[in-house]
Enzyme design. Sequence first.
Site, PDB file in Angstrom:
ATOM      1  N   TYR A  22       0.847  -1.203   0.000  1.00  0.00           N
ATOM      2  CA  TYR A  22       0.000   0.000   0.000  1.00  0.00           C
ATOM      3  C   TYR A  22       0.878   1.247   0.000  1.00  0.00           C
ATOM      4  CZ  TYR A  22      -3.229   3.613   1.513  1.00  0.00           C
ATOM      5  OH  TYR A  22      -3.955   4.782   1.589  1.00  0.00           O
ATOM      6  N   GLU A  44     -11.543   5.559   4.274  1.00  0.00           N
ATOM      7  CA  GLU A  44     -11.004   6.507   5.257  1.00  0.00           C
ATOM      8  C   GLU A  44     -12.031   6.785   6.358  1.00  0.00           C
ATOM      9  OE1 GLU A  44      -8.028   7.380   5.630  1.00  0.00           O
ATOM     10  OE2 GLU A  44      -7.147   6.821   3.710  1.00  0.00           O
ATOM     11  N   TRP A  52      -4.996   1.666  10.266  1.00  0.00           N
ATOM     12  CA  TRP A  52      -5.209   1.525   8.830  1.00  0.00           C
ATOM     13  C   TRP A  52      -4.973   0.093   8.354  1.00  0.00           C
ATOM     14  CZ3 TRP A  52      -7.924   3.340   5.207  1.00  0.00           C
ATOM     15  CH2 TRP A  52      -7.604   3.127   3.870  1.00  0.00           C
TER      16      TRP A  52
END
Length: 201
Positions: A22, A44, A52
């Site tokens: 990522y 998000e 995350w």
Amino acid sequence: MTSAPTPPFRCFGGSDPLYTAYHDDEWGVPVHDEHALYERLALEAFQSGLAWITILRKRPAFREAFAGFDPEAVARFGEDDVERLLADVGIVRNRAKIEATVANARAVLALHASGRTLDELLWSYAPGPRPRPRTFADVPSSTPDSAALAKELKSHGFRFVGPTTAYAAMQACGVVDDHLEGCVVVRRGAAAATGADTPPG
């Protein structure tokens, strides 16, 4: 005795292959596709209050649950779908975030009906050139631009998009590039610009 080569510096994610991919291939890379932008906004919002990496690990389940983040499909979700999603152990089961994701799909379609796109809206808040951050202490959690973006998104019916979430989305979509100075991604970009060999990473 030859010492082992120093591993390349990454802003984050070097300890987990999913997180590394990522970091290297998505974070800070410009995104313009409407489905992809909607997905970034949705993820998000789901990330708020969580790590995350948790969202990354659940991303395939999110995509399945939300029809590949096709705004037209998600906009048709009703209360039965919300209840289905609340029972889906593969995603983050938070009613407010689920309902916001459905509302945001409808907001994307309303933007299109008005002759605008999410791409146009997000990228209109891209800041001008600024120094690359040296440490994460130099990276803001929100900015006047993200506050203005959040305000406009809300005016179009988007939910769960405060200034901090809006800034995280700007980072995720490449509207801002907050890779730290010396990061392998920055070095690769510099090497590509000059035609030099790409540094290992």
